[in-house]
Write a protein that holds these residues in place. Structure first.
Motif, PDB file in Angstrom:
ATOM      1  N   SER A  26      69.219  64.569  51.100  1.00  0.00           N
ATOM      2  CA  SER A  26      67.863  64.485  50.530  1.00  0.00           C
ATOM      3  C   SER A  26      67.125  63.665  49.922  1.00  0.00           C
ATOM      4  O   SER A  26      65.837  63.184  50.075  1.00  0.00           O
ATOM      5  CB  SER A  26      67.431  65.888  49.860  1.00  0.00           C
ATOM      6  OG  SER A  26      68.429  65.799  48.594  1.00  0.00           O
ATOM      7  N   LEU A  27      67.908  62.709  49.325  1.00  0.00           N
ATOM      8  CA  LEU A  27      67.283  61.476  48.519  1.00  0.00           C
ATOM      9  C   LEU A  27      67.964  60.232  48.913  1.00  0.00           C
ATOM     10  O   LEU A  27      68.032  59.387  48.032  1.00  0.00           O
ATOM     11  CB  LEU A  27      67.385  61.741  46.950  1.00  0.00           C
ATOM     12  CG  LEU A  27      66.700  62.950  46.344  1.00  0.00           C
ATOM     13  CD1 LEU A  27      67.368  63.277  44.990  1.00  0.00           C
ATOM     14  CD2 LEU A  27      65.311  62.976  46.517  1.00  0.00           C
ATOM     15  N   GLY A  28      68.427  60.024  50.182  1.00  0.00           N
ATOM     16  CA  GLY A  28      68.978  58.745  50.503  1.00  0.00           C
ATOM     17  C   GLY A  28      68.012  57.559  50.553  1.00  0.00           C
ATOM     18  O   GLY A  28      68.853  56.724  50.431  1.00  0.00           O
ATOM     19  N   ALA A  60      70.166  53.556  45.476  1.00  0.00           N
ATOM     20  CA  ALA A  60      70.561  52.675  44.201  1.00  0.00           C
ATOM     21  C   ALA A  60      70.512  53.159  42.911  1.00  0.00           C
ATOM     22  O   ALA A  60      71.203  53.213  42.021  1.00  0.00           O
ATOM     23  CB  ALA A  60      69.743  51.500  44.564  1.00  0.00           C
ATOM     24  N   THR A  61      69.398  54.348  42.982  1.00  0.00           N
ATOM     25  CA  THR A  61      69.120  54.921  41.828  1.00  0.00           C
ATOM     26  C   THR A  61      70.052  56.119  41.406  1.00  0.00           C
ATOM     27  O   THR A  61      70.580  56.336  40.528  1.00  0.00           O
ATOM     28  CB  THR A  61      67.816  55.686  41.801  1.00  0.00           C
ATOM     29  OG1 THR A  61      66.600  54.625  42.052  1.00  0.00           O
ATOM     30  CG2 THR A  61      67.473  56.540  40.646  1.00  0.00           C
ATOM     31  N   LEU A  62      70.571  56.602  42.753  1.00  0.00           N
ATOM     32  CA  LEU A  62      71.467  57.729  42.553  1.00  0.00           C
ATOM     33  C   LEU A  62      72.887  57.381  41.948  1.00  0.00           C
ATOM     34  O   LEU A  62      73.434  57.947  41.226  1.00  0.00           O
ATOM     35  CB  LEU A  62      71.750  58.524  44.005  1.00  0.00           C
ATOM     36  CG  LEU A  62      70.690  59.212  44.444  1.00  0.00           C
ATOM     37  CD1 LEU A  62      70.845  59.773  45.705  1.00  0.00           C
ATOM     38  CD2 LEU A  62      70.038  60.367  43.742  1.00  0.00           C
ATOM     39  N   LEU A  63      73.363  56.089  42.604  1.00  0.00           N
ATOM     40  CA  LEU A  63      74.391  55.606  42.231  1.00  0.00           C
ATOM     41  C   LEU A  63      74.491  55.067  40.707  1.00  0.00           C
ATOM     42  O   LEU A  63      75.469  54.910  39.955  1.00  0.00           O
ATOM     43  CB  LEU A  63      75.097  54.371  43.158  1.00  0.00           C
ATOM     44  CG  LEU A  63      76.537  53.658  42.728  1.00  0.00           C
ATOM     45  CD1 LEU A  63      77.381  54.675  42.820  1.00  0.00           C
ATOM     46  CD2 LEU A  63      76.611  52.718  43.683  1.00  0.00           C
ATOM     47  N   GLY A  64      73.327  54.220  40.566  1.00  0.00           N
ATOM     48  CA  GLY A  64      73.316  53.378  39.229  1.00  0.00           C
ATOM     49  C   GLY A  64      72.881  54.537  37.942  1.00  0.00           C
ATOM     50  O   GLY A  64      73.477  54.060  36.783  1.00  0.00           O
ATOM     51  N   ALA A  65      72.117  55.409  38.297  1.00  0.00           N
ATOM     52  CA  ALA A  65      71.930  56.221  36.929  1.00  0.00           C
ATOM     53  C   ALA A  65      72.902  56.818  36.158  1.00  0.00           C
ATOM     54  O   ALA A  65      73.133  56.455  34.892  1.00  0.00           O
ATOM     55  CB  ALA A  65      70.973  57.094  37.350  1.00  0.00           C
ATOM     56  N   GLY A  89      82.299  56.214  35.178  1.00  0.00           N
ATOM     57  CA  GLY A  89      80.922  56.011  35.691  1.00  0.00           C
ATOM     58  C   GLY A  89      80.891  55.801  36.859  1.00  0.00           C
ATOM     59  O   GLY A  89      79.947  56.627  37.564  1.00  0.00           O
ATOM     60  N   VAL A  90      81.618  54.912  37.499  1.00  0.00           N
ATOM     61  CA  VAL A  90      81.364  54.997  39.054  1.00  0.00           C
ATOM     62  C   VAL A  90      81.955  56.164  39.756  1.00  0.00           C
ATOM     63  O   VAL A  90      81.065  56.466  40.711  1.00  0.00           O
ATOM     64  CB  VAL A  90      82.388  53.985  39.451  1.00  0.00           C
ATOM     65  CG1 VAL A  90      82.575  53.648  40.771  1.00  0.00           C
ATOM     66  CG2 VAL A  90      82.030  52.523  38.819  1.00  0.00           C
ATOM     67  N   ILE A  91      82.930  56.828  39.267  1.00  0.00           N
ATOM     68  CA  ILE A  91      83.067  58.111  40.023  1.00  0.00           C
ATOM     69  C   ILE A  91      81.908  59.047  39.857  1.00  0.00           C
ATOM     70  O   ILE A  91      81.607  59.935  40.775  1.00  0.00           O
ATOM     71  CB  ILE A  91      84.404  58.690  39.452  1.00  0.00           C
ATOM     72  CG1 ILE A  91      85.575  58.042  39.939  1.00  0.00           C
ATOM     73  CG2 ILE A  91      84.754  60.216  40.089  1.00  0.00           C
ATOM     74  CD1 ILE A  91      86.812  58.233  38.929  1.00  0.00           C
ATOM     75  N   ALA A  92      81.579  59.289  38.756  1.00  0.00           N
ATOM     76  CA  ALA A  92      80.307  60.210  38.667  1.00  0.00           C
ATOM     77  C   ALA A  92      78.936  59.587  39.577  1.00  0.00           C
ATOM     78  O   ALA A  92      78.381  60.481  40.167  1.00  0.00           O
ATOM     79  CB  ALA A  92      79.910  60.132  37.099  1.00  0.00           C
ATOM     80  N   GLY A  93      78.850  58.284  39.375  1.00  0.00           N
ATOM     81  CA  GLY A  93      77.878  58.002  40.425  1.00  0.00           C
ATOM     82  C   GLY A  93      78.130  58.155  41.985  1.00  0.00           C
ATOM     83  O   GLY A  93      77.117  58.657  42.710  1.00  0.00           O
ATOM     84  N   LEU A  94      79.570  58.086  42.239  1.00  0.00           N
ATOM     85  CA  LEU A  94      79.707  58.325  43.722  1.00  0.00           C
ATOM     86  C   LEU A  94      79.602  59.983  44.185  1.00  0.00           C
ATOM     87  O   LEU A  94      79.114  60.135  45.116  1.00  0.00           O
ATOM     88  CB  LEU A  94      80.908  57.788  43.941  1.00  0.00           C
ATOM     89  CG  LEU A  94      81.291  56.389  44.007  1.00  0.00           C
ATOM     90  CD1 LEU A  94      82.656  56.102  44.260  1.00  0.00           C
ATOM     91  CD2 LEU A  94      80.471  55.663  45.185  1.00  0.00           C
ATOM     92  N   ILE A  95      79.865  60.664  43.111  1.00  0.00           N
ATOM     93  CA  ILE A  95      79.587  62.149  43.217  1.00  0.00           C
ATOM     94  C   ILE A  95      78.249  62.591  43.414  1.00  0.00           C
ATOM     95  O   ILE A  95      77.822  63.234  44.167  1.00  0.00           O
ATOM     96  CB  ILE A  95      80.255  62.795  41.952  1.00  0.00           C
ATOM     97  CG1 ILE A  95      81.756  62.878  42.034  1.00  0.00           C
ATOM     98  CG2 ILE A  95      80.029  64.582  42.037  1.00  0.00           C
ATOM     99  CD1 ILE A  95      82.751  63.477  40.757  1.00  0.00           C
ATOM    100  N   VAL A  96      77.504  61.876  42.409  1.00  0.00           N
ATOM    101  CA  VAL A  96      75.924  62.376  42.418  1.00  0.00           C
ATOM    102  C   VAL A  96      75.289  61.782  43.898  1.00  0.00           C
ATOM    103  O   VAL A  96      74.606  62.240  44.659  1.00  0.00           O
ATOM    104  CB  VAL A  96      75.375  61.566  41.424  1.00  0.00           C
ATOM    105  CG1 VAL A  96      73.696  61.548  41.418  1.00  0.00           C
ATOM    106  CG2 VAL A  96      75.685  62.114  40.039  1.00  0.00           C
ATOM    107  N   LEU A  97      75.903  60.538  44.487  1.00  0.00           N
ATOM    108  CA  LEU A  97      75.351  60.157  45.572  1.00  0.00           C
ATOM    109  C   LEU A  97      75.882  60.899  46.840  1.00  0.00           C
ATOM    110  O   LEU A  97      74.786  61.118  47.850  1.00  0.00           O
ATOM    111  CB  LEU A  97      75.884  58.724  45.818  1.00  0.00           C
ATOM    112  CG  LEU A  97      75.574  57.737  47.006  1.00  0.00           C
ATOM    113  CD1 LEU A  97      73.973  57.652  46.997  1.00  0.00           C
ATOM    114  CD2 LEU A  97      76.019  56.319  46.991  1.00  0.00           C
ATOM    115  N   SER A  98      76.670  61.238  46.771  1.00  0.00           N
ATOM    116  CA  SER A  98      77.460  62.167  47.661  1.00  0.00           C
ATOM    117  C   SER A  98      76.586  63.683  47.946  1.00  0.00           C
ATOM    118  O   SER A  98      76.373  64.087  49.023  1.00  0.00           O
ATOM    119  CB  SER A  98      78.748  62.349  47.649  1.00  0.00           C
ATOM    120  OG  SER A  98      79.186  63.126  46.478  1.00  0.00           O
TER     121      SER A  98
END
Length: 536
Positions: free
Chosen positions: A500-502, A506-511, A486-495
């Motif tokens: 554009s959505l910086g 918190a939402t990008l990593l948490g969702a 889950g953490v890896i997926a969150g970091l990938i989405v955040l990167s």
């Protein structure tokens, strides 16, 4: 004296042999020891310049944190000294030593000394953070070693002070009450002094650092004196060194004199408390944590009688709700909630003061990560653990998955309640994106699901009756393995979307973490349903 030395030698020998005869336990303990020693050595041998975050923290923060650590160590020990030796002795000590022709003073020194040896494990734990302290505050290795030595010295002096308090308060409830109020008054004075300085000069980061490192706090008995001595040595202030060293030496001498002059008669008190402590430890070891054991001598207010709700597996949930209402009027709101709220506000205030104009999503992200870590210590046990030791959950004619979920329902609801309250109040305090608030609150709650499901999986694999150390180590390993995807997926989405959505990091990593935690928790509940097949 020879009898005590003989007992210590045999206890040590038996503990070593017991560990060697259990290979899995031996390997786990060896791994833990090697990890802690490696962390401490690597921390001290690394130079301050190796860290990219070197010199970013004020020395006043180290002073305040060190004083808080000393209070955290000393106050509980002193208060237990007023409880007639609550945990100085085990039931085996009562059976082996109290019937022996040994001086009561030597017996008391033995009990306190053994407790001191156990608490010295804290020193090894703190030494593992030595490298981090060296890098963050740009201090030298000798200074970091001096801080660790201060903790060792605090343990020794506080245990001697505990002996003195115990000698003075034994069989004298009035004295014990007066001493307890004195200890509370010292804590109250320290907190009020720091708060008055902070609010009288304005709530800013600089004033906060001044408040937690006030020179007057160094004159708080024992804890403040040792704090002042350690930092006086670090700063080369010989006058303060002499003053605080003299005060600490006076405390040691006074404690020894009181111990030697007092007439001790504590056997009856220690016997009853040793029996209670033995019952408490056995209940933890066997998983039989009843309300009587958990609440001790406190009166349980019934208020309501009878469950009167639910059918099948849901009866377990309403039973836990009823039991919770007897312990407290606010079932899902307790001291843990206050700790989380306070921690969130400190994080928000600290980041805002340190980095003016920082995006609120960074604050939510930092608060979410730290609070999720804190929640691990709040979710070590729950109503569902007690339920597995009773026959009723095995006899209910309902789905095993439903029974597991209902047994853990109060533990699943509590993190979501805490998350919603904490992040809603934090949102009111700092503002920001409402979506960040919602996602952080729900993701925090999902960590409660992950912790409980990981606990169930660990119990299914290792066994309910396994050794505590082995189970905790395996339990933490399960959490890491289940959380990592889950953490890896969150970091990938955040990167991918940070550009554009910086503003909603918190939402990008948490969702993704929220989604993964819920899915993996459901999978674990489904796969571990046969945990209830073992009625033994």
């Amino acid at each position: 004296m020879k009898a005590i030395v003989y007992l210590l030698r045999k206890n040590l020998k038996n503990a070593i042999l017991d560990t060697i005869r259990h290979p899995l336990k031996f390997l786990l303990y060896l791994f833990i020891i090697i990890s802690m020693v490696y962390g401490a050595i690597m921390g001290f041998v690394s130079s301050p310049g190796d860290s990219s975050v070197s010199n970013i923290f004020d020395m006043r923060l180290l002073k305040g944190a060190y004083l808080a650590i000393l209070f955290f160590i000393s106050i509980p020990i002193l208060l237990k000294g007023l409880s007639s030796g609550t945990s100085f002795f085990s039931l085996s000590d009562v059976n082996n030593i109290f019937i022996s022709p040994i001086s009561p003073r030597l017996i008391l020194i033995y009990g306190v000394g053994r407790r001191l040896a156990t608490m010295l494990v804290l020193v090894v734990t703190f030494s593992a953070y030595g490298g981090m302290v060296i890098n963050l505050f740009d201090i030298s290795v000798p200074q970091a070693l001096l801080l660790i030595f201060g903790i060792v010295l605090m343990l020794i002096v506080v245990q001697l002070a505990t002996l003195m308090i115990f000698c003075l308060a034994s069989n004298h409830p009035t004295r014990a009450g007066i001493m307890k109020y004195i200890i509370y008054a010292v804590i109250f004075f320290t907190i009020c002094t720091a708060l008055y300085h902070l609010f009288s000069r304005g709530v800013t980061l600089n004033n906060f650092l001044d408040a937690i490192s006030l020179p007057v706090l160094e004159y708080v008995p024992i804890t403040g004196w040792l704090h002042g001595l350690i930092f006086a040595v670090m700063e080369g202030d010989m006058t303060k060194c002499i003053i605080f060293a003299a005060l600490m030496l006076l405390t040691v001498v006074l404690s020894i004199v009181v111990l030697m002059k007092s007439k001790l008669d504590y056997y009856e008190d220690v016997l009853s408390r040793a029996e209670s402590y033995h019952e408490f430890r056995e209940s933890i070891r066997e998983g039989k944590m009843s309300d009587k054991v958990m609440m001790g001598d406190r009166e349980i207010k019934l208020r309501k009688k009878g469950i009167k709700k639910g059918s099948g597996a849901s009866t377990i949930f309403f039973k836990h709700m009823l039991e919770g209402s007897r312990r407290s009027r606010f079932i899902f709101f307790n001291i843990n909630t206050f700790v989380l709220i306070f921690t969130a506000f400190v994080i928000g205030f600290g980041i805002r003061s340190a980095i003016p104009g920082v995006d609120t999503t960074i604050i939510y992200l930092a608060a979410f990560i730290i609070l999720a870590y804190v929640q691990f210590f709040f979710s070590a046990s729950g109503d569902w653990v007690k339920e597995l030791t009773k026959p009723y959950i095995y006899l209910i004619p309902d789905s095993a998955v439903k029974k597991l979920i209902m047994a853990a329902a109060t533990g699943l609801i509590k993190p979501f309640t805490d998350g919603i309250i904490t992040f809603l109040l934090l949102g009111i305090f700092i503002g920001g994106n409402p979506l960040d608030i919602i996602v952080c609150a729900l993701t925090y709650g999902s960590f409660g699901c992950l912790y409980i499901s990981s606990n169930i999986l660990a119990q299914r694999i290792v066994g309910v009756d396994s050794s505590g150390g082995i189970f905790i180590t395996f339990y933490m390993s399960v959490i890491i393995m289940t959380l990592l995807p889950g953490v890896i997926a969150g970091l990938i989405v955040l990167s991918l979307f940070a550009g554009s959505l910086g503003f909603m990091a918190a939402t990008l990593l948490g969702a993704p973490i929220l989604l993964w935690n819920i899915i993996v928790s459901l999978i674990i509940f489904l796969t571990c349903r046969n945990l209830l097949d073992n009625t033994q």
